[in-house]
Write a protein that holds these residues in place. Structure first.
Motif, PDB file in Angstrom:
ATOM      1  N   GLY A  54       2.095  25.039 -41.445  1.00 29.52           N
ATOM      2  CA  GLY A  54       3.547  24.619 -41.748  1.00 29.52           C
ATOM      3  C   GLY A  54       3.436  24.738 -43.461  1.00 29.52           C
ATOM      4  N   LYS A  55       3.581  23.293 -44.210  1.00 31.92           N
ATOM      5  CA  LYS A  55       3.799  23.534 -45.532  1.00 31.92           C
ATOM      6  C   LYS A  55       2.774  23.436 -46.528  1.00 31.92           C
ATOM      7  CE  LYS A  55       8.867  21.683 -46.272  1.00 31.92           C
ATOM      8  NZ  LYS A  55       9.222  21.440 -45.009  1.00 31.92           N
ATOM      9  N   LYS A  56       1.649  23.166 -45.846  1.00 34.14           N
ATOM     10  CA  LYS A  56       0.291  23.022 -46.648  1.00 34.14           C
ATOM     11  C   LYS A  56      -0.046  24.592 -47.030  1.00 34.14           C
ATOM     12  CE  LYS A  56      -1.382  19.144 -46.299  1.00 34.14           C
ATOM     13  NZ  LYS A  56      -2.039  18.256 -44.990  1.00 34.14           N
ATOM     14  N   PRO A  57      -0.468  24.520 -48.380  1.00 35.61           N
ATOM     15  CA  PRO A  57      -0.898  25.992 -48.880  1.00 35.61           C
ATOM     16  C   PRO A  57      -2.170  26.502 -48.117  1.00 35.61           C
ATOM     17  CG  PRO A  57      -1.319  24.218 -50.378  1.00 35.61           C
ATOM     18  CD  PRO A  57      -0.796  23.711 -49.391  1.00 35.61           C
ATOM     19  N   VAL A  58      -2.135  27.806 -48.048  1.00 33.33           N
ATOM     20  CA  VAL A  58      -3.282  28.473 -47.559  1.00 33.33           C
ATOM     21  C   VAL A  58      -4.016  29.534 -48.401  1.00 33.33           C
ATOM     22  CG1 VAL A  58      -3.969  30.288 -45.750  1.00 33.33           C
ATOM     23  CG2 VAL A  58      -2.070  28.538 -45.348  1.00 33.33           C
ATOM     24  N   SER A  59      -5.199  29.371 -48.621  1.00 36.33           N
ATOM     25  CA  SER A  59      -6.047  30.259 -49.407  1.00 36.33           C
ATOM     26  C   SER A  59      -6.707  31.312 -48.546  1.00 36.33           C
ATOM     27  CB  SER A  59      -6.950  29.131 -50.307  1.00 36.33           C
ATOM     28  OG  SER A  59      -8.227  30.020 -50.587  1.00 36.33           O
ATOM     29  N   ALA A  60      -7.099  32.330 -49.224  1.00 30.07           N
ATOM     30  CA  ALA A  60      -8.009  33.218 -48.349  1.00 30.07           C
ATOM     31  C   ALA A  60      -8.934  33.837 -49.334  1.00 30.07           C
ATOM     32  CB  ALA A  60      -7.097  34.434 -47.804  1.00 30.07           C
ATOM     33  N   ALA A  61     -10.119  33.886 -48.930  1.00 28.22           N
ATOM     34  CA  ALA A  61     -11.250  34.515 -49.695  1.00 28.22           C
ATOM     35  C   ALA A  61     -11.291  36.136 -49.370  1.00 28.22           C
ATOM     36  CB  ALA A  61     -12.619  33.736 -49.292  1.00 28.22           C
ATOM     37  N   ILE A  62     -11.624  36.940 -50.239  1.00 28.43           N
ATOM     38  CA  ILE A  62     -11.459  38.090 -49.946  1.00 28.43           C
ATOM     39  C   ILE A  62     -13.106  38.654 -50.307  1.00 28.43           C
ATOM     40  CG2 ILE A  62      -9.120  38.360 -50.647  1.00 28.43           C
ATOM     41  CD1 ILE A  62     -10.333  40.113 -53.334  1.00 28.43           C
ATOM     42  N   GLY A  63     -14.139  37.734 -50.300  1.00 33.60           N
ATOM     43  CA  GLY A  63     -15.442  38.344 -50.186  1.00 33.60           C
ATOM     44  C   GLY A  63     -15.904  38.336 -51.515  1.00 33.60           C
ATOM     45  N   ASP A  64     -17.489  38.641 -51.414  1.00 37.82           N
ATOM     46  CA  ASP A  64     -18.137  38.479 -52.393  1.00 37.82           C
ATOM     47  C   ASP A  64     -18.643  39.930 -53.197  1.00 37.82           C
ATOM     48  OD1 ASP A  64     -19.339  35.761 -52.191  1.00 37.82           O
ATOM     49  OD2 ASP A  64     -20.030  36.541 -50.446  1.00 37.82           O
ATOM     50  N   ASN A  65     -17.443  40.162 -53.893  1.00 37.00           N
ATOM     51  CA  ASN A  65     -17.144  41.557 -54.219  1.00 37.00           C
ATOM     52  C   ASN A  65     -18.119  42.175 -55.137  1.00 37.00           C
ATOM     53  OD1 ASN A  65     -13.930  42.240 -53.205  1.00 37.00           O
ATOM     54  ND2 ASN A  65     -14.358  40.137 -54.058  1.00 37.00           N
ATOM     55  N   ASN A 110     -11.935  36.769 -43.821  1.00 39.89           N
ATOM     56  CA  ASN A 110     -11.773  36.927 -42.555  1.00 39.89           C
ATOM     57  C   ASN A 110     -10.734  38.006 -42.279  1.00 39.89           C
ATOM     58  OD1 ASN A 110     -11.341  36.048 -39.920  1.00 39.89           O
ATOM     59  ND2 ASN A 110     -11.940  33.976 -40.651  1.00 39.89           N
ATOM     60  N   PHE A 111     -10.304  38.185 -40.952  1.00 41.84           N
ATOM     61  CA  PHE A 111      -9.064  39.351 -40.710  1.00 41.84           C
ATOM     62  C   PHE A 111      -7.777  38.739 -41.159  1.00 41.84           C
ATOM     63  CE2 PHE A 111     -12.547  39.177 -37.565  1.00 41.84           C
ATOM     64  CZ  PHE A 111     -13.196  40.407 -37.761  1.00 41.84           C
ATOM     65  N   PRO A 112      -6.939  40.017 -41.483  1.00 43.49           N
ATOM     66  CA  PRO A 112      -5.522  39.472 -41.609  1.00 43.49           C
ATOM     67  C   PRO A 112      -5.038  38.631 -40.704  1.00 43.49           C
ATOM     68  CG  PRO A 112      -6.176  41.840 -42.150  1.00 43.49           C
ATOM     69  CD  PRO A 112      -7.345  41.273 -41.508  1.00 43.49           C
ATOM     70  N   TRP A 113      -5.019  38.964 -39.552  1.00 41.85           N
ATOM     71  CA  TRP A 113      -4.514  38.174 -38.314  1.00 41.85           C
ATOM     72  C   TRP A 113      -4.793  36.825 -38.430  1.00 41.85           C
ATOM     73  CZ3 TRP A 113      -7.335  42.884 -37.904  1.00 41.85           C
ATOM     74  CH2 TRP A 113      -8.647  42.566 -36.949  1.00 41.85           C
ATOM     75  N   ILE A 114      -6.094  36.520 -38.715  1.00 38.80           N
ATOM     76  CA  ILE A 114      -6.546  34.998 -38.962  1.00 38.80           C
ATOM     77  C   ILE A 114      -5.826  34.456 -39.925  1.00 38.80           C
ATOM     78  CG2 ILE A 114      -8.557  33.458 -38.973  1.00 38.80           C
ATOM     79  CD1 ILE A 114      -8.661  35.062 -36.324  1.00 38.80           C
ATOM     80  N   ILE A 115      -5.711  34.980 -41.186  1.00 44.80           N
ATOM     81  CA  ILE A 115      -4.934  34.471 -42.458  1.00 44.80           C
ATOM     82  C   ILE A 115      -3.390  34.157 -41.752  1.00 44.80           C
ATOM     83  CG2 ILE A 115      -4.083  34.747 -44.489  1.00 44.80           C
ATOM     84  CD1 ILE A 115      -6.598  36.660 -44.956  1.00 44.80           C
ATOM     85  N   LYS A 167     -14.866  33.842 -43.917  1.00 47.55           N
ATOM     86  CA  LYS A 167     -15.468  34.043 -42.635  1.00 47.55           C
ATOM     87  C   LYS A 167     -16.997  33.786 -43.126  1.00 47.55           C
ATOM     88  CE  LYS A 167     -15.623  37.784 -39.126  1.00 47.55           C
ATOM     89  NZ  LYS A 167     -16.937  38.346 -39.051  1.00 47.55           N
ATOM     90  N   PRO A 168     -17.533  32.702 -42.966  1.00 50.55           N
ATOM     91  CA  PRO A 168     -18.842  32.401 -43.521  1.00 50.55           C
ATOM     92  C   PRO A 168     -20.014  33.356 -43.146  1.00 50.55           C
ATOM     93  CG  PRO A 168     -17.722  30.322 -42.662  1.00 50.55           C
ATOM     94  CD  PRO A 168     -16.892  31.670 -41.981  1.00 50.55           C
ATOM     95  N   SER A 169     -19.888  33.675 -42.008  1.00 53.69           N
ATOM     96  CA  SER A 169     -20.874  34.798 -41.289  1.00 53.69           C
ATOM     97  C   SER A 169     -21.126  36.107 -42.425  1.00 53.69           C
ATOM     98  CB  SER A 169     -20.826  35.162 -39.935  1.00 53.69           C
ATOM     99  OG  SER A 169     -19.296  35.897 -39.854  1.00 53.69           O
ATOM    100  N   LEU A 179      -9.889  21.207 -50.608  1.00 53.33           N
ATOM    101  CA  LEU A 179      -9.885  22.568 -50.007  1.00 53.33           C
ATOM    102  C   LEU A 179     -10.882  22.748 -49.203  1.00 53.33           C
ATOM    103  CD1 LEU A 179      -9.411  25.885 -51.857  1.00 53.33           C
ATOM    104  CD2 LEU A 179     -11.535  25.695 -50.560  1.00 53.33           C
ATOM    105  N   VAL A 180     -10.624  22.850 -47.944  1.00 55.53           N
ATOM    106  CA  VAL A 180     -11.425  23.084 -46.772  1.00 55.53           C
ATOM    107  C   VAL A 180     -11.220  24.438 -46.444  1.00 55.53           C
ATOM    108  CG1 VAL A 180     -11.959  22.274 -44.382  1.00 55.53           C
ATOM    109  CG2 VAL A 180     -11.330  20.448 -46.299  1.00 55.53           C
ATOM    110  N   SER A 181     -12.538  24.961 -45.682  1.00 53.33           N
ATOM    111  CA  SER A 181     -12.557  26.361 -45.570  1.00 53.33           C
ATOM    112  C   SER A 181     -13.064  26.550 -43.992  1.00 53.33           C
ATOM    113  CB  SER A 181     -13.778  27.098 -46.303  1.00 53.33           C
ATOM    114  OG  SER A 181     -13.774  26.985 -47.479  1.00 53.33           O
ATOM    115  N   PRO A 182     -12.052  26.510 -43.198  1.00 54.80           N
ATOM    116  CA  PRO A 182     -12.209  26.921 -41.564  1.00 54.80           C
ATOM    117  C   PRO A 182     -12.318  28.454 -41.549  1.00 54.80           C
ATOM    118  CG  PRO A 182      -9.861  26.675 -42.096  1.00 54.80           C
ATOM    119  CD  PRO A 182     -10.530  26.117 -43.436  1.00 54.80           C
TER     120      PRO A 182
END
Ligand SMILES: O=C[C@H](O)COP(=O)(O)O
Length: 229
Positions: free
Chosen positions: A48-59, A35-40, A26-28, A4-7
């Protein structure tokens, strides 16, 4: 073992496309900064067919806020929704894990919920990783993860040795969970990680050339993939 790579942007995501899972972050805004929903959504479109993950913060302990963030990430197109627990207490963790899992799975039962605790929990006063496995399984979430919370260059292996990570991975497997490991991992850690054999390893700094505040480099993602195959 999947990589898993985190851009942090659509441009960086293009450099990450050879990875198994593209993890929007969003490492910052922290270790698991959202990150923003529009970036996700934009990254989902180019993945494409690659799965996408999204971090939702250090809650913090805010089950409603975390549930709504998880729901938003799922709606924006994330296949994996990754939730950091930046607080302590098993009962409070149970509440947040149940809330985010319900928020995602009611509408998207096929999506994966990833719950992360931090290897450096002692210096942050947060829940220890071993405490989350049974809570993740009980809630019907999918993956128990360890990352580092403070990104000061200290790696996962400076806080947890191989035996501890073997035990964490084995415990998760017994419970029917997958394991994800991350935390300033380096190319020289890959052999040890292969021996531990979690289902997923997560990286950013390593494929930025050592400094996670710079950009993901396609050739380093390809190098990591070659070393893992
Ligand atoms: O999910 C993985 C994290 O993005 C890892 O980032 P890092 O390798 O810079 O610690």
């Amino acid at each position: 073992m999947q990589l898993l790579v985190s851009p942090s942007s659509i441009e960086e995501a293009r450099s990450s496309l050879s990875a198994d899972i593209i993890d929007v972050k969003k490492p910052s805004e922290g270790s698991l900064g959202a990150n923003f929903p529009w970036i996700i959504r934009g990254i989902k479109e180019i993945a494409g067919k690659k799965p996408v993950s999204a971090a939702i913060g250090d809650n913090e302990y805010k089950p409603g806020t975390a549930a709504l963030s998880a729901y938003g990430a799922a709606h924006a197109g994330a296949d994996y929704i990754k939730v950091g627990l930046m607080f302590d207490g098993d009962d409070r963790a149970r509440e947040v894990i149940e809330a985010v899992t319900t928020a995602v799975k009611r509408e998207f039962p096929e999506k994966y919920v990833v719950i992360a605790a931090y290897a450096d929990f002692a210096r942050m006063g947060t829940i220890p990783p071993f405490a989350i496995s049974s809570l993740v399984a009980d809630a019907g979430a999918d993956i128990a993860m360890i990352d580092t919370g403070i990104k000061d260059g200290k790696s996962l292996f400076e806080f947890m040795d191989k035996e501890t990570l073997d035990q964490f991975t084995a415990r998760n497997r017994e419970l029917g969970l997958q394991t994800a490991l991350a935390g300033s991992l380096k190319f020289e850690d890959l052999d040890a990680l292969k021996r531990i054999d979690p289902e997923i390893i997560g990286v950013r700094g390593m494929v930025c050339g050592g400094d996670r505040s710079t950009a993901v480099r396609a050739e380093l993602v390809e190098k990591a993939m070659m070393m893992l195959r």
